[in-house]
Design a protein around this motif. Structure first.
Motif, PDB file in Angstrom:
ATOM      1  N   ARG A   1      66.676  -8.358  41.946  1.00 17.76           N
ATOM      2  CA  ARG A   1      66.500  -7.836  43.304  1.00 17.76           C
ATOM      3  C   ARG A   1      65.035  -7.901  43.738  1.00 17.76           C
ATOM      4  NH1 ARG A   1      69.166  -2.230  42.474  1.00 17.76           N
ATOM      5  NH2 ARG A   1      69.405  -2.899  40.312  1.00 17.76           N
ATOM      6  N   VAL A   2      64.146  -7.522  42.826  1.00 18.77           N
ATOM      7  CA  VAL A   2      62.717  -7.572  43.147  1.00 18.77           C
ATOM      8  C   VAL A   2      62.273  -9.008  43.385  1.00 18.77           C
ATOM      9  CG1 VAL A   2      60.402  -7.169  42.238  1.00 18.77           C
ATOM     10  CG2 VAL A   2      62.182  -5.427  41.945  1.00 18.77           C
ATOM     11  N   LEU A   3      62.781  -9.948  42.585  1.00 16.85           N
ATOM     12  CA  LEU A   3      62.421 -11.354  42.774  1.00 16.85           C
ATOM     13  C   LEU A   3      62.867 -11.842  44.144  1.00 16.85           C
ATOM     14  CD1 LEU A   3      61.317 -14.027  41.771  1.00 16.85           C
ATOM     15  CD2 LEU A   3      63.531 -14.446  40.641  1.00 16.85           C
ATOM     16  N   GLY A   4      64.082 -11.494  44.543  1.00 19.51           N
ATOM     17  CA  GLY A   4      64.553 -11.881  45.871  1.00 19.51           C
ATOM     18  C   GLY A   4      63.684 -11.326  46.975  1.00 19.51           C
ATOM     19  N   MET A   5      63.253 -10.068  46.818  1.00 12.62           N
ATOM     20  CA  MET A   5      62.389  -9.452  47.815  1.00 12.62           C
ATOM     21  C   MET A   5      61.027 -10.137  47.878  1.00 12.62           C
ATOM     22  SD  MET A   5      63.364  -5.465  47.044  1.00 12.62           S
ATOM     23  CE  MET A   5      62.131  -4.794  48.168  1.00 12.62           C
ATOM     24  N   LEU A   6      60.504 -10.525  46.718  1.00 13.38           N
ATOM     25  CA  LEU A   6      59.204 -11.180  46.700  1.00 13.38           C
ATOM     26  C   LEU A   6      59.265 -12.580  47.304  1.00 13.38           C
ATOM     27  CD1 LEU A   6      57.896 -10.146  43.158  1.00 13.38           C
ATOM     28  CD2 LEU A   6      57.187  -9.235  45.380  1.00 13.38           C
ATOM     29  N   LEU A   7      60.391 -13.260  47.131  1.00 14.73           N
ATOM     30  CA  LEU A   7      60.528 -14.603  47.690  1.00 14.73           C
ATOM     31  C   LEU A   7      60.619 -14.583  49.217  1.00 14.73           C
ATOM     32  CD1 LEU A   7      63.118 -16.250  45.249  1.00 14.73           C
ATOM     33  CD2 LEU A   7      60.722 -16.899  45.526  1.00 14.73           C
ATOM     34  N   ALA A   8      61.259 -13.550  49.756  1.00 12.26           N
ATOM     35  CA  ALA A   8      61.621 -13.529  51.175  1.00 12.26           C
ATOM     36  C   ALA A   8      60.463 -13.807  52.127  1.00 12.26           C
ATOM     37  CB  ALA A   8      62.302 -12.198  51.515  1.00 12.26           C
ATOM     38  N   PRO A   9      59.301 -13.181  51.990  1.00 12.63           N
ATOM     39  CA  PRO A   9      58.247 -13.378  52.996  1.00 12.63           C
ATOM     40  C   PRO A   9      57.354 -14.578  52.751  1.00 12.63           C
ATOM     41  CG  PRO A   9      57.584 -11.677  51.460  1.00 12.63           C
ATOM     42  CD  PRO A   9      58.949 -12.123  51.021  1.00 12.63           C
ATOM     43  N   LEU A  10      57.569 -15.335  51.679  1.00 12.78           N
ATOM     44  CA  LEU A  10      56.620 -16.379  51.317  1.00 12.78           C
ATOM     45  C   LEU A  10      56.510 -17.473  52.376  1.00 12.78           C
ATOM     46  CD1 LEU A  10      57.215 -16.835  47.471  1.00 12.78           C
ATOM     47  CD2 LEU A  10      55.459 -15.499  48.667  1.00 12.78           C
ATOM     48  N   GLY A  11      57.630 -17.887  52.961  1.00 15.27           N
ATOM     49  CA  GLY A  11      57.596 -18.967  53.942  1.00 15.27           C
ATOM     50  C   GLY A  11      56.781 -18.610  55.167  1.00 15.27           C
ATOM     51  N   ALA A  12      57.114 -17.483  55.789  1.00 17.43           N
ATOM     52  CA  ALA A  12      56.398 -17.073  57.000  1.00 17.43           C
ATOM     53  C   ALA A  12      54.937 -16.783  56.706  1.00 17.43           C
ATOM     54  CB  ALA A  12      57.077 -15.841  57.605  1.00 17.43           C
ATOM     55  N   ALA A  13      54.684 -16.050  55.618  1.00 19.96           N
ATOM     56  CA  ALA A  13      53.300 -15.712  55.284  1.00 19.96           C
ATOM     57  C   ALA A  13      52.487 -16.961  54.984  1.00 19.96           C
ATOM     58  CB  ALA A  13      53.269 -14.755  54.090  1.00 19.96           C
ATOM     59  N   GLY A  14      53.095 -17.889  54.255  1.00 17.61           N
ATOM     60  CA  GLY A  14      52.376 -19.107  53.908  1.00 17.61           C
ATOM     61  C   GLY A  14      51.984 -19.915  55.135  1.00 17.61           C
ATOM     62  N   TYR A  15      52.926 -20.060  56.087  1.00 17.47           N
ATOM     63  CA  TYR A  15      52.596 -20.856  57.275  1.00 17.47           C
ATOM     64  C   TYR A  15      51.584 -20.151  58.163  1.00 17.47           C
ATOM     65  CZ  TYR A  15      52.630 -23.444  61.546  1.00 17.47           C
ATOM     66  OH  TYR A  15      52.205 -24.152  62.633  1.00 17.47           O
ATOM     67  N   VAL A  16      51.759 -18.852  58.370  1.00 16.69           N
ATOM     68  CA  VAL A  16      50.839 -18.112  59.238  1.00 16.69           C
ATOM     69  C   VAL A  16      49.423 -18.161  58.674  1.00 16.69           C
ATOM     70  CG1 VAL A  16      50.239 -15.801  60.053  1.00 16.69           C
ATOM     71  CG2 VAL A  16      52.584 -16.618  60.272  1.00 16.69           C
ATOM     72  N   LEU A  17      49.297 -17.983  57.363  1.00 25.31           N
ATOM     73  CA  LEU A  17      47.963 -18.040  56.752  1.00 25.31           C
ATOM     74  C   LEU A  17      47.378 -19.447  56.839  1.00 25.31           C
ATOM     75  CD1 LEU A  17      48.523 -15.788  53.608  1.00 25.31           C
ATOM     76  CD2 LEU A  17      47.219 -15.235  55.677  1.00 25.31           C
ATOM     77  N   TRP A  18      48.217 -20.462  56.630  1.00 26.78           N
ATOM     78  CA  TRP A  18      47.729 -21.835  56.736  1.00 26.78           C
ATOM     79  C   TRP A  18      47.294 -22.153  58.164  1.00 26.78           C
ATOM     80  CZ3 TRP A  18      49.391 -25.967  59.690  1.00 26.78           C
ATOM     81  CH2 TRP A  18      48.798 -27.208  59.394  1.00 26.78           C
ATOM     82  N   ALA A  19      48.104 -21.730  59.131  1.00 26.07           N
ATOM     83  CA  ALA A  19      47.757 -21.987  60.533  1.00 26.07           C
ATOM     84  C   ALA A  19      46.463 -21.275  60.907  1.00 26.07           C
ATOM     85  CB  ALA A  19      48.894 -21.540  61.450  1.00 26.07           C
ATOM     86  N   GLY A  20      46.289 -20.047  60.424  1.00 32.67           N
ATOM     87  CA  GLY A  20      45.050 -19.335  60.696  1.00 32.67           C
ATOM     88  C   GLY A  20      43.855 -20.045  60.098  1.00 32.67           C
ATOM     89  N   HIS A  21      44.036 -20.561  58.883  1.00 31.95           N
ATOM     90  CA  HIS A  21      42.953 -21.325  58.257  1.00 31.95           C
ATOM     91  C   HIS A  21      42.666 -22.598  59.046  1.00 31.95           C
ATOM     92  CE1 HIS A  21      40.477 -23.127  55.119  1.00 31.95           C
ATOM     93  NE2 HIS A  21      41.239 -24.220  55.192  1.00 31.95           N
ATOM     94  N   ARG A  22      43.729 -23.227  59.550  1.00 27.80           N
ATOM     95  CA  ARG A  22      43.561 -24.470  60.312  1.00 27.80           C
ATOM     96  C   ARG A  22      42.781 -24.221  61.603  1.00 27.80           C
ATOM     97  NH1 ARG A  22      46.447 -29.503  60.374  1.00 27.80           N
ATOM     98  NH2 ARG A  22      45.347 -30.793  61.893  1.00 27.80           N
ATOM     99  N   THR A  23      42.973 -23.071  62.205  1.00 25.97           N
ATOM    100  CA  THR A  23      42.243 -22.764  63.441  1.00 25.97           C
ATOM    101  C   THR A  23      40.802 -22.358  63.163  1.00 25.97           C
ATOM    102  OG1 THR A  23      42.881 -20.422  63.414  1.00 25.97           O
ATOM    103  CG2 THR A  23      44.370 -21.949  64.547  1.00 25.97           C
ATOM    104  N   GLY A  24      40.511 -22.018  61.910  1.00 27.67           N
ATOM    105  CA  GLY A  24      39.175 -21.559  61.573  1.00 27.67           C
ATOM    106  C   GLY A  24      38.933 -20.108  61.914  1.00 27.67           C
ATOM    107  N   ARG A  25      40.004 -19.383  62.281  1.00 27.33           N
ATOM    108  CA  ARG A  25      39.847 -17.988  62.695  1.00 27.33           C
ATOM    109  C   ARG A  25      40.386 -16.998  61.667  1.00 27.33           C
ATOM    110  NH1 ARG A  25      42.121 -20.437  67.467  1.00 27.33           N
ATOM    111  NH2 ARG A  25      40.482 -20.962  68.959  1.00 27.33           N
ATOM    112  N   GLY A  26      40.744 -17.488  60.502  1.00 27.47           N
ATOM    113  CA  GLY A  26      41.171 -16.591  59.439  1.00 27.47           C
ATOM    114  C   GLY A  26      42.622 -16.180  59.549  1.00 27.47           C
ATOM    115  N   PRO A  27      43.007 -15.112  58.826  1.00 26.61           N
ATOM    116  CA  PRO A  27      44.419 -14.713  58.733  1.00 26.61           C
ATOM    117  C   PRO A  27      45.094 -14.436  60.069  1.00 26.61           C
ATOM    118  CG  PRO A  27      43.088 -13.563  57.107  1.00 26.61           C
ATOM    119  CD  PRO A  27      42.127 -14.276  58.016  1.00 26.61           C
ATOM    120  N   LEU A  28      44.329 -14.016  61.070  1.00 24.14           N
ATOM    121  CA  LEU A  28      44.917 -13.687  62.379  1.00 24.14           C
ATOM    122  C   LEU A  28      44.842 -14.847  63.366  1.00 24.14           C
ATOM    123  CD1 LEU A  28      43.591 -10.033  62.849  1.00 24.14           C
ATOM    124  CD2 LEU A  28      45.759 -10.800  61.861  1.00 24.14           C
TER     125      LEU A  28
END
Length: 406
Positions: A245-272
C-alpha cells in the motif's frame, strides 16, 4: 461515510466478454456522433476529420510530439502561451505511433484517442460493475457516452487518455491492487494537471486503509455493498500488505511531480516555474471568483441572461449530483476523485468555454443517473439513451463546427 468492506468480486469481472455490451453500446453512440459531425461539417463545407485532429489543443500536442518542448506564442497583450503547459504522455504516444507506423502525428493522436476512449469506457464499466453491478456498469458507460460534449472523447485531446488511466487506477484502488493503482495514477499525472485528483484518491484511500490496520476489520478493497453473496467462481481479494500500500502511494505522485519540476527547471524559475507557464495562459486557481464574475456578467442583457441562468442551473446540478454520490455512499476514492475534478474545473480561472470538457473525466458523478436507468425497464432505458445519443450527436456536431472546445 464510506464502508471499508470486502466486496466479493466475480472472477474475470473486467474481462472483455463481460464488458462487451457496454463497449458495443459506447462504440455505437460514438459512431452516431461521428456520423452527425461528418454530415454537419459537409453541409458547412468543412472537414470533420480536421475538426477532430488539427484544431485548438490538438495542434499543440502534435507540435510537442514533432518538435519537442520550447515552442511559445507571444500575444499582443503580453501573454505568453508556452507548450510547456501541455503534459507529455499524449505527445509521447503520438511520437511512438508515428515512428512505428505510417501515421502522421495528427493521425496518431486520433488513434490514441480512439483506443483510449474505449479503454476509458471499459474502466468506467469496471468501477461501476464492482460497486453496483453489471447493469449499472453498462448504464454508466452509456451515460458517459451521451454527454453533450461527448464528441471530445473522439478528438485528439488528452481527456480520453486521462479518463482511461483515472478509471483503471480507481478500479485498482477499490479492488486492492495498490501498486497498479499507484503506477496508473503516476501516468495520469503525466497526462493532465488534474492528475492531482487521482493522486488524492490513491492517497486518501491508502491513509484510510492504513489507519484501519489496528481495527478488527481488515483494511481491504473499498465497496458500498456489504451483503453481496458469493456467486459462481467468486473470490475475495487478498489483503494487501502495508508495504504494498505504501509503495502504491509513493508511486502515485511521481508522474505529475516529475513533469512539474522538470518544466520549472526548463523555464529557469525553479520548482514553481510551471505556475508561471500556466499564468501565461491565464490559468490559475482562484476559488471560482473569475467564473462567478463571468456568470454575473451574463445578466447585463436579456439574451445573455438566459445563458447565465443556464450556467447557474448547470453548476447547481453538478453540486447536487455530488451530494447524491455522497448519500449513496460511493467508495471514498471515487468521492475524493470526483470532488477534486469538480473543484479544479469550477474554481479555475481558465477559459470558461473549456469547463464542460474539463468535467468529462468526473465519471463518478454519472453513477446516480446510471442507477436511475437501471430501475427502468430495458426498453424504456434504451429509449432514453437513444434519445440522448441523438441529441448529443447533433449538439456535438453543431458545437464543433462553431466555437468548439478551446
Amino acid at each position: 461515510m464510506t464502508d471499508l468492506e470486502t466486496r466479493v468480486v466475480p472472477s474475470g469481472s473486467v474481462t472483455l466478454r463481460r464488458a462487451a455490451p457496454a463497449l458495443l453500446g459506447y462504440a455505437a453512440v460514438r459512431a452516431l456522433g461521428l456520423l452527425a459531425l461528418a454530415l454537419w461539417s459537409a453541409a458547412r463545407d468543412k472537414n470533420a476529420y480536421t475538426l477532430l485532429t488539427a484544431r485548438w489543443d490538438a495542434l499543440w500536442y502534435t507540435r510537442v510530439a514533432e518538435l519537442g518542448y520550447g515552442y511559445e506564442v507571444r500575444l499582443p497583450n503580453g501573454d505568453v502561451h508556452s507548450n510547456l503547459a501541455f503534459f507529455p504522455l499524449l505527445p509521447w504516444l503520438e511520437r511512438f505511433l508515428h515512428a512505428a507506423t505510417p501515421l502522421s502525428y495528427g493521425d496518431a493522436g486520433f488513434v490514441v484517442s480512439l483506443l483510449a476512449s474505449l479503454a476509458a469506457a471499459w474502466g468506467i464499466y469496471a468501477v461501476a460493475d464492482h460497486v453496483y453491478g453489471r447493469r449499472a456498469g453498462v448504464c454508466a458507460v452509456l451515460v458517459w457516452a451521451v454527454l453533450p460534449v461527448g464528441i471530445v472523447q473522439s478528438m485528439a485531446y488528452s481527456e480520453s487518455l486521462f479518463t482511461a488511466l483515472a478509471a483503471w487506477s480507481l478500479y485498482a484502488v477499490v479492488t486492492g491492487r495498490w501498486v497498479t493503482a499507484g503506477a496508473l495514477a503516476s501516468l495520469s499525472g503525466l497526462t493532465r494537471p488534474v492528475g492531482l485528483a487521482v493522486v488524492a484518491a490513491v492517497w486518501t484511500a491508502g491513509v484510510a486503509s492504513l489507519l484501519r490496520d489496528g481495527e478488527a476489520r481488515p483494511a481491504v478493497p473499498f465497496a458500498r455493498n456489504r451483503s453481496t453473496a458469493p456467486g459462481p467462481g467468486a473470490r475475495t481479494p487478498e489483503r494487501a500488505s502495508k508495504a504494498t500500500r505504501v509503495l502504491g502511494m509513493l508511486l502515485a505522485p511521481l508522474g505529475a511531480a516529475g513533469y512539474v519540476l522538470w518544466a520549472g527547471h526548463r523555464t529557469g524559475r525553479g520548482p514553481l516555474g510551471y505556475l508561471d507557464v500556466q499564468a501565461g495562459w491565464r490559468n490559475g486557481f482562484d476559488g471560482g471568483y473569475a467564473f462567478a464574475r463571468f456568470v454575473a456578467a451574463k445578466f447585463t442583457s436579456f439574451p445573455s441572461a438566459l445563458a447565465g441562468l443556464g450556467l447557474i442551473v448547470g453548476v447547481a446540478l453538478l453540486l447536487w449530483l455530488y451530494v447524491v454520490c455522497v448519500r449513496q455512499r460511493q467508495p471514498l476514492p471515487l468521492l475524493v476523485y470526483a470532488g477534486v475534478v469538480l473543484a479544479l474545473a469550477l474554481c479555475a480561472s481558465s477559459y470558461f468555454g473549456s469547463k464542460p470538457r474539463l468535467l468529462l473525466p468526473a465519471f463518478p458523478l454519472l453513477l446516480p443517473p446510471a442507477l436511475a436507468l437501471t430501475r427502468l425497464r430495458t426498453s424504456r432505458s434504451a429509449l432514453v439513451v437513444g434519445c440522448l445519443a441523438v441529441a448529443s450527436a447533433v449538439y456535438g456536431a453543431w458545437w464543433l463546427n462553431g466555437s468548439g472546445p478551446p
